[in-house]
Design a protein around this motif. Structure first.
Motif: not given
Length: 336
Positions: A25-26, A32-33, A244-246, A292-295
Motif C-alpha cells: 500500500f506504500a 479503480n473506484n 475481501i472488502y468487508n 482497497r482498504s489497508p485495514d
C-alpha cells in the motif's frame, strides 16, 4: 522438485503482516473506484483471450437493500483479468499439471457473471461455483448465454496447451443446496454440464459435503483407484475473486477456506519429494483481490496466516493485468 514446490517458487512467502501491507500500500495504486465495470448497465461485454462474452447483470438488485449484501449482482473489473490469467497456457498451475482434465475446482463468491467458471470448466473435470441464492438466476442466464463462446474459446487455452490433459460475498444465504447442472465427468469443451452452482453461507454452512452434493460420483472416486482409499471430499483448487472488502466477513470467509482445504491433507514437502502415494495432493487456494482498504487487507492477512502459509505470486507469472502496481493482488495459500 515436486510440482507444488515448483509452483511456490513463482511467489514469495509472506512472513509478516504489517511488512506485507506496507509494501503493497506504500506504492501508487491506480484509481479503480469501487471496482465495478459499469454498475448501471444491464449487460457488459468483456474479452477473454480474444473471445467476447456478454454478461448480464442487475443494477436494480445492486442498488437494493437486501440483507446479506448485493455486491455479486454486477461484474467487477478484476474478474475478466483473473479469468484470462487463470486460463493462460503459461499459468504455472497448468504448466506443472497441478491442474488438468481430472481436476475439480470450487469457487467462493462467484457472483452473477459465471465468467471464471465459463473459461476454466472446459479444461477440468468439474467446477462448483458457490454464492448466495440471489445470484443463481443470472448466473445460469450467463452460463447459458455464453456456453457456445466458451466452447470455441477453450480450444486455444489451458488444457490444450503443450498437450497437457487436461461476489455475493458470504453473509446470509439460503440454506437450500441446488445444483444448476448435472455432473458429467467426460464433458467436452464448452459443455457447461460440468459446472454446478450451489448456495454456501460462510457463517452457517458446512462445506464438507459440497462435492458429494454436486458431483456424488466424483466424491467416491479414488486418486489411485485404491479400494482402501477413503472417499475424497476435497478439491484440487479453491478460487476466490474479489471477496475481501468487508471486515466483518473476513473471519467466516477465512474459516470456510480453511474448512474446504482441510478436506485434504496439508502439504508435506518431504512426502512430495519422495513421491508418496499415501496422501492426495493438498488443495491449492488462490485468492485474488482489489487493493482497497489497508485495514481490511491486514485483517484478512492476519486471520489467513493463522490457518495458512501464504505466498504472493510474482509479476513474472501474473502478467500485465494483475502484476504489482495494477491495484490487484493474487495470493496462494496452503493450509497448515
Amino acid at each position: 522438485m515436486d510440482q507444488i514446490s515448483e509452483l511456490l517458487a513463482t511467489g514469495e512467502e509472506i512472513l509478516d503482516v504489517e511488512e506485507e501491507s506496507f509494501l503493497l500500500f506504500a506504492q501508487d495504486i491506480p484509481t479503480n473506484n469501487l471496482g465495478m465495470i459499469d454498475s448501471r448497465a444491464q449487460s457488459v461485454e468483456v474479452s477473454i483471450h480474444g473471445s467476447e462474452y456478454t454478461i448480464h447483470q442487475s443494477p436494480a438488485l445492486l442498488s437494493g437493500h437486501r440483507a446479506g449484501g448485493t455486491t455479486g449482482a454486477v461484474l467487477w473489473k478484476i474478474t475478466p483479468l483473473f479469468a484470462e490469467w487463470i486460463t493462460s497456457p503459461t499459468n504455472p498451475l497448468w504448466t506443472t499439471t497441478l491442474l488438468n482434465q481430472s481436476s475439480t475446482i470450487v469457487e467462493l463468491g462467484t457472483g452473477i457473471s459465471a465468467l471464471v467458471a465459463l473459461t476454466v470448466a472446459p479444461s477440468v473435470r468439474h467446477y462448483i461455483a458457490t454464492d448466495q441464492e440471489y445470484v443463481q438466476r443470472l448466473f445460469r442466464t450467463n452460463l447459458d448465454a455464453n456456453a457456445s463462446i466458451s466452447s470455441s474459446a477453450s480450444a486455444g487455452t489451458t488444457g490444450n496447451s503443450k498437450g497437457k490433459s487436461g461476489k455475493g460475498k458470504g453473509g446470509k444465504a439460503s440454506k437450500s443446496k441446488q445444483a444448476s447442472t448435472n455432473s458429467n465427468p467426460s464433458a467436452k469443451a464448452g459443455n457447461t454440464s460440468n459446472i454446478s452452482f450451489t448456495t454456501l453461507d460462510w457463517e452457517t454452512d458446512q462445506p464438507g459435503q459440497l462435492k458429494e452434493e454436486c458431483i456424488p460420483s466424483e466424491a467416491t472416486q479414488s486418486d489411485d483407484n485404491d479400494e482402501e482409499e477413503e472417499t475424497d471430499r476435497g478439491f484440487d483448487l479453491l478460487l476466490s475473486c474479489d471477496c475481501i472488502y468487508n471486515e466483518a466477513l473476513v473471519s467466516p470467509f477465512v474459516r470456510t477456506c480453511a474448512e474446504i482445504c482441510r478436506l485434504r491433507p496439508p502439504y508435506n514437502p518431504s512426502e512430495a519429494e519422495q513421491g508418496s502415494r499415501s496422501h492426495r495432493r493438498p488443495t491449492i487456494c488462490i485468492i485474488a483481490q482489489q487493493q482497497r482498504s489497508p485495514d481490511v487487507f491486514e485483517t484478512w492477512l492476519r486471520e489467513t496466516m493463522r490457518e495458512f502459509r501464504v505466498w504472493r505470486l510474482g509479476d513474472d507469472v501474473l502478467g500485465e493485468g494483475l502484476r504489482g502496481g495494477t491495484g490487484y493482488l493474487v495470493h496462494l495459500l496452503l493450509v497448515k
